[in-house]
Scaffold this motif. Structure first.
Motif, PDB file in Angstrom:
ATOM      1  N   ILE A   1       1.187  -1.774  -0.019  1.00 33.67           N
ATOM      2  CA  ILE A   1      -0.429  -0.112  -0.107  1.00 33.67           C
ATOM      3  C   ILE A   1       0.376   1.120   0.011  1.00 33.67           C
ATOM      4  O   ILE A   1       2.363   1.569   0.865  1.00 33.67           O
ATOM      5  N   GLY A   2       0.699   2.134  -0.762  1.00 38.02           N
ATOM      6  CA  GLY A   2       1.317   2.964  -1.501  1.00 38.02           C
ATOM      7  C   GLY A   2       2.615   3.235  -2.069  1.00 38.02           C
ATOM      8  O   GLY A   2       3.434   4.539  -2.202  1.00 38.02           O
ATOM      9  N   ILE A   3       2.199   2.149  -2.920  1.00 37.48           N
ATOM     10  CA  ILE A   3       3.517   2.153  -3.401  1.00 37.48           C
ATOM     11  C   ILE A   3       3.307   3.511  -5.090  1.00 37.48           C
ATOM     12  O   ILE A   3       4.754   4.043  -5.393  1.00 37.48           O
ATOM     13  N   GLU A   4       2.416   3.975  -5.347  1.00 37.95           N
ATOM     14  CA  GLU A   4       2.156   4.918  -6.284  1.00 37.95           C
ATOM     15  C   GLU A   4       3.044   5.922  -5.964  1.00 37.95           C
ATOM     16  O   GLU A   4       3.171   7.201  -6.398  1.00 37.95           O
ATOM     17  N   SER A   5       3.295   6.577  -4.586  1.00 34.91           N
ATOM     18  CA  SER A   5       3.601   7.705  -3.793  1.00 34.91           C
ATOM     19  C   SER A   5       5.374   7.852  -4.052  1.00 34.91           C
ATOM     20  O   SER A   5       5.790   9.094  -3.670  1.00 34.91           O
ATOM     21  N   ILE A   6       5.843   7.300  -4.916  1.00 34.54           N
ATOM     22  CA  ILE A   6       7.604   6.801  -4.661  1.00 34.54           C
ATOM     23  C   ILE A   6       7.279   7.720  -5.595  1.00 34.54           C
ATOM     24  O   ILE A   6       6.687   7.671  -6.970  1.00 34.54           O
ATOM     25  N   SER A   7       8.145   8.690  -5.666  1.00 29.07           N
ATOM     26  CA  SER A   7       8.921   9.723  -6.524  1.00 29.07           C
ATOM     27  C   SER A   7      10.078   9.689  -7.309  1.00 29.07           C
ATOM     28  O   SER A   7      10.297  10.441  -8.635  1.00 29.07           O
ATOM     29  N   SER A   8      11.659   8.824  -6.490  1.00 25.73           N
ATOM     30  CA  SER A   8      13.211   9.254  -6.308  1.00 25.73           C
ATOM     31  C   SER A   8      12.688   8.410  -7.156  1.00 25.73           C
ATOM     32  O   SER A   8      13.853   8.507  -7.655  1.00 25.73           O
ATOM     33  N   LEU A   9      12.771   7.056  -7.606  1.00 27.66           N
ATOM     34  CA  LEU A   9      13.384   6.136  -8.309  1.00 27.66           C
ATOM     35  C   LEU A   9      13.369   6.079  -9.821  1.00 27.66           C
ATOM     36  O   LEU A   9      12.853   6.867 -10.464  1.00 27.66           O
ATOM     37  N   LYS A  10      14.419   5.732 -10.760  1.00 25.07           N
ATOM     38  CA  LYS A  10      14.850   6.175 -11.432  1.00 25.07           C
ATOM     39  C   LYS A  10      14.995   4.981 -12.709  1.00 25.07           C
ATOM     40  O   LYS A  10      15.030   4.624 -13.733  1.00 25.07           O
ATOM     41  N   ARG A  11      15.618   3.814 -11.542  1.00 25.49           N
ATOM     42  CA  ARG A  11      15.233   2.423 -12.185  1.00 25.49           C
ATOM     43  C   ARG A  11      14.798   1.722 -11.464  1.00 25.49           C
ATOM     44  O   ARG A  11      15.700   1.627 -10.330  1.00 25.49           O
ATOM     45  N   VAL A  12      14.661   0.093 -12.366  1.00 25.59           N
ATOM     46  CA  VAL A  12      14.199  -1.349 -11.220  1.00 25.59           C
ATOM     47  C   VAL A  12      14.892  -2.092 -11.927  1.00 25.59           C
ATOM     48  O   VAL A  12      14.566  -1.975 -13.112  1.00 25.59           O
ATOM     49  N   CYS A  13      15.181  -2.670 -11.792  1.00 22.47           N
ATOM     50  CA  CYS A  13      16.202  -4.149 -12.325  1.00 22.47           C
ATOM     51  C   CYS A  13      15.802  -5.156 -11.700  1.00 22.47           C
ATOM     52  O   CYS A  13      15.375  -5.280  -9.643  1.00 22.47           O
ATOM     53  N   CYS A  14      15.786  -6.380 -12.586  1.00 17.79           N
ATOM     54  CA  CYS A  14      15.344  -7.315 -11.937  1.00 17.79           C
ATOM     55  C   CYS A  14      15.798  -8.414 -12.730  1.00 17.79           C
ATOM     56  O   CYS A  14      16.282  -8.708 -13.391  1.00 17.79           O
ATOM     57  N   GLY A  15      16.534  -9.867 -11.730  1.00 14.05           N
ATOM     58  CA  GLY A  15      17.365 -10.742 -12.477  1.00 14.05           C
ATOM     59  C   GLY A  15      16.918 -12.128 -10.836  1.00 14.05           C
ATOM     60  O   GLY A  15      15.890 -11.487 -10.428  1.00 14.05           O
TER      61      GLY A  15
ATOM     62  N   GLN B   1       5.078  -7.194 -15.530  1.00 10.05           N
ATOM     63  CA  GLN B   1       5.362  -6.087 -15.981  1.00 10.05           C
ATOM     64  C   GLN B   1       4.388  -5.153 -16.675  1.00 10.05           C
ATOM     65  O   GLN B   1       4.550  -4.551 -16.021  1.00 10.05           O
ATOM     66  N   LYS B   2       3.254  -6.043 -16.447  1.00 11.60           N
ATOM     67  CA  LYS B   2       1.962  -5.127 -16.232  1.00 11.60           C
ATOM     68  C   LYS B   2       1.463  -4.606 -15.096  1.00 11.60           C
ATOM     69  O   LYS B   2       1.538  -3.148 -15.054  1.00 11.60           O
ATOM     70  N   GLN B   3       1.938  -5.008 -13.819  1.00  9.02           N
ATOM     71  CA  GLN B   3       1.669  -4.889 -12.862  1.00  9.02           C
ATOM     72  C   GLN B   3       3.071  -3.354 -12.131  1.00  9.02           C
ATOM     73  O   GLN B   3       2.235  -2.594 -12.029  1.00  9.02           O
ATOM     74  N   HIS B   4       3.646  -3.598 -12.926  1.00  8.74           N
ATOM     75  CA  HIS B   4       4.934  -3.215 -12.797  1.00  8.74           C
ATOM     76  C   HIS B   4       4.361  -1.117 -13.648  1.00  8.74           C
ATOM     77  O   HIS B   4       4.583   0.085 -12.198  1.00  8.74           O
ATOM     78  N   TYR B   5       4.344  -1.426 -14.849  1.00 13.60           N
ATOM     79  CA  TYR B   5       4.038  -0.469 -14.770  1.00 13.60           C
ATOM     80  C   TYR B   5       2.526   0.323 -14.577  1.00 13.60           C
ATOM     81  O   TYR B   5       2.439   2.165 -15.352  1.00 13.60           O
ATOM     82  N   GLU B   6       1.507  -0.321 -13.885  1.00 10.77           N
ATOM     83  CA  GLU B   6       0.313   0.141 -13.764  1.00 10.77           C
ATOM     84  C   GLU B   6       0.675   0.583 -12.358  1.00 10.77           C
ATOM     85  O   GLU B   6       0.099   1.444 -11.981  1.00 10.77           O
ATOM     86  N   ARG B   7       1.509   0.394 -11.873  1.00 14.20           N
ATOM     87  CA  ARG B   7       2.041   1.086 -10.539  1.00 14.20           C
ATOM     88  C   ARG B   7       2.951   2.252 -10.425  1.00 14.20           C
ATOM     89  O   ARG B   7       3.465   3.268  -9.760  1.00 14.20           O
ATOM     90  N   LEU B   8       4.163   1.697 -11.394  1.00 13.95           N
ATOM     91  CA  LEU B   8       4.826   2.750 -11.722  1.00 13.95           C
ATOM     92  C   LEU B   8       5.482   2.864 -12.626  1.00 13.95           C
ATOM     93  O   LEU B   8       5.823   2.100 -13.487  1.00 13.95           O
ATOM     94  N   ASP B   9       6.166   4.720 -13.152  1.00 11.06           N
ATOM     95  CA  ASP B   9       5.753   5.075 -14.648  1.00 11.06           C
ATOM     96  C   ASP B   9       7.499   5.104 -13.940  1.00 11.06           C
ATOM     97  O   ASP B   9       8.494   5.766 -13.647  1.00 11.06           O
ATOM     98  N   VAL B  10       9.010   4.149 -14.009  1.00 12.54           N
ATOM     99  CA  VAL B  10       9.344   3.746 -13.617  1.00 12.54           C
ATOM    100  C   VAL B  10      10.001   2.976 -15.051  1.00 12.54           C
ATOM    101  O   VAL B  10       9.563   1.711 -15.090  1.00 12.54           O
ATOM    102  N   PRO B  11      11.694   2.846 -15.194  1.00  7.56           N
ATOM    103  CA  PRO B  11      11.936   2.237 -16.506  1.00  7.56           C
ATOM    104  C   PRO B  11      12.127   0.789 -15.676  1.00  7.56           C
ATOM    105  O   PRO B  11      12.907   1.145 -14.424  1.00  7.56           O
ATOM    106  N   LEU B  12      11.768  -0.476 -16.298  1.00  8.42           N
ATOM    107  CA  LEU B  12      12.332  -1.817 -16.101  1.00  8.42           C
ATOM    108  C   LEU B  12      13.206  -2.245 -17.104  1.00  8.42           C
ATOM    109  O   LEU B  12      13.009  -2.775 -17.597  1.00  8.42           O
ATOM    110  N   PHE B  13      14.487  -3.280 -15.886  1.00  9.63           N
ATOM    111  CA  PHE B  13      15.582  -3.928 -16.503  1.00  9.63           C
ATOM    112  C   PHE B  13      15.079  -5.571 -16.194  1.00  9.63           C
ATOM    113  O   PHE B  13      14.829  -5.714 -15.027  1.00  9.63           O
ATOM    114  N   ASN B  14      15.254  -6.228 -17.222  1.00 10.67           N
ATOM    115  CA  ASN B  14      15.231  -7.403 -16.969  1.00 10.67           C
ATOM    116  C   ASN B  14      16.395  -7.879 -17.671  1.00 10.67           C
ATOM    117  O   ASN B  14      17.009  -7.692 -18.524  1.00 10.67           O
ATOM    118  N   LEU B  15      17.384  -8.336 -16.216  1.00  8.90           N
ATOM    119  CA  LEU B  15      18.537  -8.982 -16.116  1.00  8.90           C
ATOM    120  C   LEU B  15      19.282 -10.812 -16.259  1.00  8.90           C
ATOM    121  O   LEU B  15      18.196 -10.581 -15.950  1.00  8.90           O
TER     122      LEU B  15
END
Length: 225
Positions: A108-122, A131-145
């Motif tokens: 709860i409250g994840i949408e209030s994050i404003s500082s993130l510039k990138r999220v890395c996943c691996g 991926q769909k859930q990520h972009y619904e909740r955060l307007d932040v680039p997601l990288f698949n490593l």
């Protein structure tokens, strides 16, 4: 050698992977350039240091004059704590396995994050629904490593695209100074669409397994190309 790190031991006996200095330097210089790290970045270090992905969390911010924030022990298991830490320290970069990313996105409250510039996943397969859930909740680039310990943390990467709707998300293309081959059992390249095994070459390769010469010879083979 820069360090020796043990794999999880899926064969029942953990293997000490010997990572040379050139390999981790190659990875770090690629990552800083590809993900545009700078002195304004704040990285939350929350991966246990027994996992190789922790290495770049430690060094990425320090190499660019940024800020390294150390999460509390086992903080990576607590979505509410991660959310609070991101907000408190204005974290710009976080790395999560897909299961942990799902936990954070459901906090709860994840949408209030404003500082993130990138999220890395691996570490695990990244799914289309995540991926769909990520972009619904955060307007932040997601990288698949993607990459095995034997090739120094990451061998390929892909910036996720919310317009990509196929079930199997790509692992992308090789990082700098790495090559990826998809080969059959006879080490011949397979055509597009035909299953094969990933083979990795380049500057990121380990020097082998500690005190395991036979296993090293079996896994680290000569490049026929």
């Amino acid at each position: 050698l820069a360090y020796i790190i043990y794999t999880s031991g899926s064969t029942g006996r953990p293997k000490g992977v010997m990572i040379p200095h050139r390999a981790i330097v190659n990875h770090m210089l690629w990552m800083l350039d590809a993900l545009n790290f700078d002195s304004n970045d704040v990285v939350l270090q929350k991966t246990p240091f027994s996992f190789d992905a922790s290495i770049w969390e430690f060094f990425a911010p320090l190499m660019v004059g940024g800020t390294l924030v150390m999460a509390k022990p086992d903080g990576h298991r607590d979505g509410a704590y991660l959310l609070e830490a991101i907000k408190q320290y204005n974290v710009t970069t976080i790395q999560l396995v897909p299961s942990a990313l799902r936990m954070l996105l459901e906090t709860i409250g994840i949408e209030s994050i404003s500082s993130l510039k990138r999220v890395c996943c691996g570490g695990e397969a990244l799914t289309l629904d995540l991926q769909k859930q990520h972009y619904e909740r955060l307007d932040v680039p997601l990288f698949n490593l993607y990459g095995p310990t034997e090739a120094t943390i990451d061998s390929t990467f892909w910036e996720c695209d919310p317009r990509y709707l196929q079930n199997n998300l790509p692992i992308g293309r090789p990082i700098s100074n790495a090559k990826i081959y998809i080969l059959d059992k006879s080490l011949n390249p397979v055509p597009v669409g035909v299953p094969g095994e990933i083979h990795i070459s380049g500057q990121g390769l380990a020097s082998g397994y500690l005190y395991r010469p036979e296993l090293t010879d079996d896994s680290f083979i000569s490049n026929p190309f």
